[in-house]
Design an enzyme around this catalytic site. Sequence first.
Site: not given
Length: 743
Positions: A18, A21, A431, A634
Site C-alpha cells: 500500500c 509501504c 516562438d 525549437d
Amino acid sequence: MTNPLNSTWTLSLGGLSCASCANRVEKALTKVPGVLSAEVNLVLETAQVSGLASTVNLNQLIDAVVAAGYQAKEVNKINAANVDLTQTNQIQVDHLATKLWWPVALSALLSLPLLIAMLAEWAGWQGQLAGWLQWALATPVQFFLGWRFYKSGWNALKAGAGNMDLLVALGTSAAYGLSVYLLFSPLYAGMQHLYFESSTLVITLVLLGKWLEARAKKQTTAAIRALNALRPEQASVLRNGQELQLAIAAVMVGDMVVIRPGERIPVDGCVEQGESQVDESLITGENLPVSKKIGDRVTGGAVNGEGLLHVSTTVVGAESVLARIVRLVESAQAKKAPIQRLVDTVSAVFVPVVIGIALLTFLAWGLLGGDWQVAILNAVSVLVIACPCALGLATPTAIMVGAGVAAQHGILIKDAEVLELAHAVKIVAFDKTGTLTEGHPQLIALQSTTGNDAQVLTLAASLQVGSEHPLAKAVVNAAQAQAILLQPALALQALPGRGLVGEVGAQRLHLGNTRLMEELGVNLAALKVRAEALEAEGRSVSWLSVSTLAAAPTLLGLLAFGDALKMTAATAVERLHSQEILTVLISGDNQGSASSIAQQLGISRVYAQVLPEDKANIVTQLKRAGGLVAMVGDGINDAPALVAADVGIAMSNGTDVAMHTAGITLMHGNPALVADAIDISRRTYAKIRQNLFWAFVYNAVGIPLAALGLLSPVIAGAAMALSSVSVVSNALLLKRWRPEVDQ
C-alpha cells in the site's frame, strides 16, 4: 545537465502492499548518507534513487530497504552518460500478474465450500459444514496462502509502522481465532455459528483483488511494450562488400545498413542511397508516411515503404531516438506528481489510526453491547475495509496511462510534475520561426543602395557559408542558384539576437536586424520605405552594412525573407483559445513581420525584436501577471525561455538543446499538438482527482459503516478489493484518449 558526480539506481522492490509501504521505503532510502532523492512507484514496485557516486553504493541501498522490512534488488544502473539502456518496467508488472494467479485459485477452491454453506444458511437451508471440516479448509488458507500478510505485517511492525497487510493479518486472525475458540469451547455442540468463512473469504478476496490489480497494472505499461516492440533484433549490414545479418548491439556508428521494402528501420541514420516513403506513426504520432531521399535522416523503429534504402548509421544504443523516447516515458511513469505528497502525508498516519478505530469499535461493542463475538467481527470489518491501496494507486496509475498514451501519439512528457502542471496553463507563448512557420525561409527580395544587387548577395552569402541558421541557408541557396562565386570570410563573430560581423576582402561587414544597425549608427533612410512595405507583408528584413577604419558604417542593402506558416498553426491557436488560454508571440523578428504573423493566426499579444535572453524575462513577466505559462520553441535561442516557463514545449524538428530543456517534446513539430498536450494533462489530472476523491470517500464511508456493524467482514473484504481495482480501471479509461489532430 546530469552531474557526473551523481549516479542513479533503479531498484526492484518486493513486499509492498500500500501507499504507506512506499512511503516507508522512501524514508529508509533517503536516510542513507549521500542519497539525494528517492522515489517509489507503487504500481511498478520500483524505486529510483539518486545519490553521490563517491558515497553511496548499491549494497547500502538494498540493506536500507531490507531493514525497513522489504526486499530489493537492482534492476539497472544508469550512470551520468546513460551508456546503458534502461530495463523496461513492465517485466516487473508482468511477473506480478503471473505469480499471483495460483494462490487465488487455490484459496478460492478451499473457500468455496465455506461460501456455499454460508449462502445456504442465509437462505434458511440446513447445509452447515461440520466444525472440524471448516477448520481443515480454513487453516491452509489462513497460514499458508495468507502467510504473506503475516510476514509483511510483522516486518512493518519491526520497522515501527503498519501497512495494509498488517490490517488483513490482524482482521483475519481475529475471525479465525474466534472460530477456533468457539469450535473447541465446551459449549460448542455443532449448533453455534463459526466464522471461518469470514477469514478465508477475506483472504481470498484480497488475493483476488491483488491479482486483478496486477493484471490492470499490466495494461498501464502498454505504451512501453509497444515502443520496445519497435526495436528490431537484427540489421543487414554491409561490411567489406558483404551483407551480414548482425544483432543490433553489434551495429556501430558508420555502418551501412540495408533496409528493404516493408522492413522496420533498425538504426538512426542518414540515407546514402535510395528513396522511399517511411511510416513513423508509432514514433511521432504522424499518420501520413514521410518521403525520404538521399541526405534525409531516418529513425530506428519506423517502417520502410516501397523503396530500398542504404542508411549510414549515425547513432546506436542508448542515444538513439527510440531509446531516448522509452527512457523519457519510463521516467515520467516512475516519478511522482506533486499531488502525491498529499497521499504520502495521509498514508503515513493511516494504518495506526485505523488500528485505533478498530480497537475502539471492539471495546464499544463489547462493553456497551455485551456481545464480544459481534465486537470482534465489527472490529475485523474495520480492519479489512480500511485498505489504503486505493489511495496509493490513485495517482501513479493515472500518470502512467496518461504519459503512455501521450507518447503513443507523439507527445513526449519528461516527468509527472510537467504532466500535472500543464493542466493549469493559462498562457501559451510561441516562438515564430520553426514553431509556427515551416522554418525553411527563402530570400524573397533584395535591394542595394547602389543598384548593384549582385554585390549585396555575394557579400551576404560569403559571410554566411557554413552557417546552420535558416536565414543564412536561404541566402547561400539563392547565391548558389545564380552560380555566384563566393569569397572567403575572415574574423567571423556571431552577435546573438542581432546578426554577425566579418571581413570579406578588405571590407568589414555587418549583417543583421534593425537593432544591430541602430547600435552601429547606420542610416537606413535610403531603404526605410521599402523595408516597411516588406515588413507589412510579413517579411523578415535583414540589413547589410560596410565599415572601414576611417569612416562610419554605411548601408549597402537589405534582404527580405519569407517563411510559410505551418498548415496547422491557425488551428493550434484557435484550439488554445477554445481552451480559454491566452496566446502570445515572442519573436526576434521585426515588429511588422511578427505583427503580420500574429494577425493571420489570431494571436492575442506580440513581443517583437526580442533578444534570446529577453525571451526568458518576458516569460517571467507573463508568469507574474497571468498564471502558469507554457513556452513553445525549437531553437537554441529558445532554451532560456523554455527553462523559465512553467511548462517548456519543444518541437522535435528543432535543436537538441531545446528538447533537453523542455518538459514536453512534440515528436512531429505540429503546433496543434500543444493543445492536445494540455488536453491530456487536464484529463489525467481529472482522473487523479476522481481516484483520490473516491479513495477518500470509500474510507470515509466504509470505516464508519463497519464500526457501526453494518458491514460483515466478507462484504468489507469484497469492497476493499473492488476499491483498488476500480481506481486502476478508472485510470485505464485514459487509454481511449485520442489527440484532436487525429480525429
